[in-house]
Design a protein around this motif. Structure first.
Motif, PDB file in Angstrom:
ATOM      1  N   ASP A 224       0.853  -1.188   0.000  1.00 19.97           N
ATOM      2  CA  ASP A 224       0.000   0.000   0.000  1.00 19.97           C
ATOM      3  C   ASP A 224       0.894   1.244   0.000  1.00 19.97           C
ATOM      4  OD1 ASP A 224      -2.928   1.087   0.766  1.00 19.97           O
ATOM      5  OD2 ASP A 224      -1.411   2.240   1.845  1.00 19.97           O
ATOM      6  N   PRO A 225       0.793   2.122  -0.992  1.00 22.66           N
ATOM      7  CA  PRO A 225       1.710   3.264  -1.085  1.00 22.66           C
ATOM      8  C   PRO A 225       1.729   4.149   0.159  1.00 22.66           C
ATOM      9  CG  PRO A 225       0.519   2.989  -3.142  1.00 22.66           C
ATOM     10  CD  PRO A 225      -0.114   2.044  -2.151  1.00 22.66           C
ATOM     11  N   ARG A 226       0.553   4.481   0.676  1.00 25.19           N
ATOM     12  CA  ARG A 226       0.521   5.353   1.848  1.00 25.19           C
ATOM     13  C   ARG A 226       1.083   4.646   3.080  1.00 25.19           C
ATOM     14  NH1 ARG A 226      -2.193  10.075   3.376  1.00 25.19           N
ATOM     15  NH2 ARG A 226      -3.088  10.202   1.279  1.00 25.19           N
ATOM     16  N   GLY A 227       0.682   3.381   3.268  1.00 18.54           N
ATOM     17  CA  GLY A 227       1.193   2.636   4.417  1.00 18.54           C
ATOM     18  C   GLY A 227       2.687   2.403   4.325  1.00 18.54           C
ATOM     19  N   ALA A 228       3.175   2.074   3.132  1.00 21.43           N
ATOM     20  CA  ALA A 228       4.605   1.842   2.943  1.00 21.43           C
ATOM     21  C   ALA A 228       5.403   3.111   3.205  1.00 21.43           C
ATOM     22  CB  ALA A 228       4.869   1.329   1.535  1.00 21.43           C
ATOM     23  N   ALA A 229       4.918   4.246   2.694  1.00 19.30           N
ATOM     24  CA  ALA A 229       5.622   5.513   2.898  1.00 19.30           C
ATOM     25  C   ALA A 229       5.680   5.878   4.379  1.00 19.30           C
ATOM     26  CB  ALA A 229       4.930   6.615   2.100  1.00 19.30           C
ATOM     27  N   ARG A 230       4.578   5.645   5.079  1.00 17.75           N
ATOM     28  CA  ARG A 230       4.551   5.967   6.511  1.00 17.75           C
ATOM     29  C   ARG A 230       5.586   5.155   7.271  1.00 17.75           C
ATOM     30  NH1 ARG A 230       2.051   3.166  10.202  1.00 17.75           N
ATOM     31  NH2 ARG A 230       0.734   2.148   8.655  1.00 17.75           N
ATOM     32  N   ILE A 231       5.615   3.842   7.059  1.00 20.86           N
ATOM     33  CA  ILE A 231       6.554   2.992   7.788  1.00 20.86           C
ATOM     34  C   ILE A 231       7.994   3.327   7.418  1.00 20.86           C
ATOM     35  CG2 ILE A 231       7.347   0.607   8.075  1.00 20.86           C
ATOM     36  CD1 ILE A 231       4.452  -0.278   7.793  1.00 20.86           C
ATOM     37  N   ARG A 232       8.250   3.534   6.130  1.00 25.41           N
ATOM     38  CA  ARG A 232       9.609   3.870   5.711  1.00 25.41           C
ATOM     39  C   ARG A 232      10.033   5.223   6.264  1.00 25.41           C
ATOM     40  NH1 ARG A 232       8.525   1.873  -0.540  1.00 25.41           N
ATOM     41  NH2 ARG A 232       8.461  -0.376  -0.060  1.00 25.41           N
ATOM     42  N   GLY A 233       9.090   6.159   6.342  1.00 26.86           N
ATOM     43  CA  GLY A 233       9.399   7.443   6.959  1.00 26.86           C
ATOM     44  C   GLY A 233       9.715   7.309   8.439  1.00 26.86           C
ATOM     45  N   ALA A 241      17.460   9.354  14.466  1.00 29.56           N
ATOM     46  CA  ALA A 241      17.555   9.563  15.914  1.00 29.56           C
ATOM     47  C   ALA A 241      18.774   8.863  16.507  1.00 29.56           C
ATOM     48  CB  ALA A 241      16.283   9.055  16.586  1.00 29.56           C
ATOM     49  N   LEU A 242      19.172   7.749  15.891  1.00 30.75           N
ATOM     50  CA  LEU A 242      20.353   7.013  16.347  1.00 30.75           C
ATOM     51  C   LEU A 242      21.645   7.557  15.752  1.00 30.75           C
ATOM     52  CD1 LEU A 242      18.976   3.354  16.114  1.00 30.75           C
ATOM     53  CD2 LEU A 242      19.523   4.610  18.209  1.00 30.75           C
ATOM     54  N   GLY A 243      21.543   8.583  14.928  1.00 33.07           N
ATOM     55  CA  GLY A 243      22.722   9.151  14.286  1.00 33.07           C
ATOM     56  C   GLY A 243      23.193   8.367  13.074  1.00 33.07           C
ATOM     57  N   GLU A 244      22.352   7.480  12.567  1.00 33.50           N
ATOM     58  CA  GLU A 244      22.712   6.641  11.422  1.00 33.50           C
ATOM     59  C   GLU A 244      22.211   7.324  10.152  1.00 33.50           C
ATOM     60  OE1 GLU A 244      20.809   3.006  12.536  1.00 33.50           O
ATOM     61  OE2 GLU A 244      22.298   2.533  14.076  1.00 33.50           O
ATOM     62  N   ARG A 245      22.974   8.292   9.691  1.00 35.62           N
ATOM     63  CA  ARG A 245      22.529   9.161   8.609  1.00 35.62           C
ATOM     64  C   ARG A 245      22.345   8.410   7.291  1.00 35.62           C
ATOM     65  NH1 ARG A 245      26.053  14.756   9.386  1.00 35.62           N
ATOM     66  NH2 ARG A 245      25.358  15.216  11.522  1.00 35.62           N
ATOM     67  N   ARG A 246      23.257   7.509   6.980  1.00 35.97           N
ATOM     68  CA  ARG A 246      23.162   6.798   5.706  1.00 35.97           C
ATOM     69  C   ARG A 246      21.889   5.958   5.648  1.00 35.97           C
ATOM     70  NH1 ARG A 246      28.525   4.005   3.608  1.00 35.97           N
ATOM     71  NH2 ARG A 246      29.053   6.222   3.760  1.00 35.97           N
ATOM     72  N   ALA A 247      21.604   5.251   6.726  1.00 38.48           N
ATOM     73  CA  ALA A 247      20.381   4.445   6.765  1.00 38.48           C
ATOM     74  C   ALA A 247      19.149   5.338   6.734  1.00 38.48           C
ATOM     75  CB  ALA A 247      20.369   3.568   8.014  1.00 38.48           C
ATOM     76  N   ALA A 248      19.225   6.478   7.416  1.00 38.97           N
ATOM     77  CA  ALA A 248      18.094   7.405   7.411  1.00 38.97           C
ATOM     78  C   ALA A 248      17.817   7.907   5.993  1.00 38.97           C
ATOM     79  CB  ALA A 248      18.372   8.580   8.337  1.00 38.97           C
ATOM     80  N   ARG A 250      18.625   6.409   3.192  1.00 38.93           N
ATOM     81  CA  ARG A 250      18.142   5.291   2.372  1.00 38.93           C
ATOM     82  C   ARG A 250      16.643   5.077   2.564  1.00 38.93           C
ATOM     83  NH1 ARG A 250      21.364   1.874   4.197  1.00 38.93           N
ATOM     84  NH2 ARG A 250      20.039   0.689   5.619  1.00 38.93           N
ATOM     85  N   TRP A 251      16.196   5.074   3.820  1.00 39.55           N
ATOM     86  CA  TRP A 251      14.770   4.866   4.080  1.00 39.55           C
ATOM     87  C   TRP A 251      13.942   6.068   3.643  1.00 39.55           C
ATOM     88  CZ3 TRP A 251      12.504   0.487   4.509  1.00 39.55           C
ATOM     89  CH2 TRP A 251      13.157  -0.612   5.076  1.00 39.55           C
ATOM     90  N   ALA A 252      14.511   7.254   3.747  1.00 39.55           N
ATOM     91  CA  ALA A 252      13.801   8.456   3.295  1.00 39.55           C
ATOM     92  C   ALA A 252      13.539   8.393   1.791  1.00 39.55           C
ATOM     93  CB  ALA A 252      14.600   9.707   3.645  1.00 39.55           C
ATOM     94  N   ARG A 254      13.331   5.686   0.009  1.00 35.82           N
ATOM     95  CA  ARG A 254      12.345   4.637  -0.227  1.00 35.82           C
ATOM     96  C   ARG A 254      10.937   5.134   0.106  1.00 35.82           C
ATOM     97  NH1 ARG A 254      13.688  -1.194   1.953  1.00 35.82           N
ATOM     98  NH2 ARG A 254      11.927  -1.561   0.535  1.00 35.82           N
ATOM     99  N   ALA A 255      10.832   5.950   1.150  1.00 34.24           N
ATOM    100  CA  ALA A 255       9.522   6.515   1.495  1.00 34.24           C
ATOM    101  C   ALA A 255       9.020   7.419   0.374  1.00 34.24           C
ATOM    102  CB  ALA A 255       9.618   7.299   2.803  1.00 34.24           C
ATOM    103  N   LEU A 256       9.900   8.247  -0.163  1.00 35.46           N
ATOM    104  CA  LEU A 256       9.505   9.136  -1.260  1.00 35.46           C
ATOM    105  C   LEU A 256       9.138   8.354  -2.510  1.00 35.46           C
ATOM    106  CD1 LEU A 256      12.160  11.984  -0.871  1.00 35.46           C
ATOM    107  CD2 LEU A 256       9.735  12.059  -0.250  1.00 35.46           C
ATOM    108  N   GLY A 257       9.761   7.193  -2.680  1.00 34.46           N
ATOM    109  CA  GLY A 257       9.423   6.359  -3.822  1.00 34.46           C
ATOM    110  C   GLY A 257       8.010   5.829  -3.752  1.00 34.46           C
TER     111      GLY A 257
END
Length: 292
Positions: A224-233, A241-248, A250-252, A254-257
């Motif tokens: 589901d596009p909306r549900g997937a974007a929410r979880i990825r966001g 929040a953990l300071g893991e910028r690269r992972a953040a 990457r998920w950002a 994917r959320a925009l996708g």
């Protein structure tokens, strides 16, 4: 004749005043049927949980919230099961209203709207519906479908004790119930949910594991596009929040996708860039009755 209800209240025993208030609010319900309340002490002896006039049991299953809830369910011989967290309050009329709605609809699982309390501020969260489907819970977590509002047939479903750190076991339970039959939702605030002092608010690693666990258990969340974007966001935010910028990042991406206008993406990127801190964002959202 009104169905009997077993109320399960898990506790770590570290907030006794709130626990007593939660128990008192349950016992003050004007409900004509049998009412059994079980407090489950998780991680400590039942003898350490004092001042509550109800049965107190040790968690005999997996340590954590799902195991404590399952211990309480197993101890109840009632028609229905209800949950209440030890820092939340059932408001007057909660139980009778939900049981009546569940009975009239011929349903299996009920929830209700809530009031969220953070500091001195209270915000009402309504669903805008009297029936919650699995598709609804895929598109949105629907925070008003909160564990302290749950009322369901005993033996219907059990919380999954494999949930990492107890994260999202309530969402998983509600989603599994909704896949069987839409939830009966009473869209009036019948539970006060207190966010100050939550055990789960900033456990970022557990929150990441819990979201990934949900994606693995419920593939439709990624479809589901909306549900997937929410979880990825959310994942982007937690990594930030953990300071893991690269992972953040990457998920950002994917959320925009999944959804170009996903609002959690700029927030996560701001945290990753050090413009604002994660606790500041969470506190601001909670003041408005929202989570990330």
């Amino acid at each position: 004749m009104s169905p009997s209800v077993g109320v399960v209240i898990p506790t770590r025993g570290d907030r006794p005043a709130l626990l007593r208030q939660a128990v008192d609010a349950v016992l003050r319900q004007d409900y004509p049927g049998e009412l059994h309340v079980v407090v489950v002490a998780d991680g400590r002896s039942p003898h350490d949980v004092t001042g509550v006039p109800v049965r107190v049991l040790p968690n005999t299953l997996t340590p954590g919230l799902p195991g404590a809830r399952n211990t309480g369910i197993a101890a109840c011989d009632t028609d229905l099961i209800a949950f209440c967290d030890d820092d939340d309050l059932w408001l007057p009329g909660k139980l009778a209203t939900q049981v009546r709605a569940l009975t009239e609809a011929g349903g299996e699982f009920a929830s209700c709207a809530i009031e969220v309390e953070h500091g001195r501020r209270r915000v009402t969260r309504l669903a805008g519906t009297t029936s919650v489907t699995a598709a609804d819970l895929v598109r949105s977590r629907m925070m008003m479908v909160h564990s302290s509002t749950f009322l369901f047939s005993r033996g219907l479903l059990w919380p999954d004790e494999s949930a990492p750190g107890g994260q999202n076991e309530d969402w998983d339970l509600a989603l599994r119930a909704a896949k069987r039959r839409p939830l009966v939702h009473v869209d009036q605030p019948l539970v006060l949910v207190r966010w100050a002092g939550s055990h789960y608010a900033v456990r970022w690693t557990d929150r990441i594991a819990g979201l990934e666990w949900m994606l693995a258990r419920h593939p439709e969340l990624a479809a589901d596009p909306r549900g997937a974007a929410r979880i990825r966001g959310q994942l982007a935010f937690c990594h930030a929040a953990l300071g893991e910028r690269r992972a953040a990042l990457r998920w950002a991406l994917r959320a925009l996708g999944a959804r170009v206008l996903e609002p959690r993406v700029p927030i996560a990127l701001a945290v990753a860039a050090g413009v604002v801190t994660a606790p500041t964002v969470v506190a601001a959202l909670q003041q408005r009755g929202h989570g990330i």
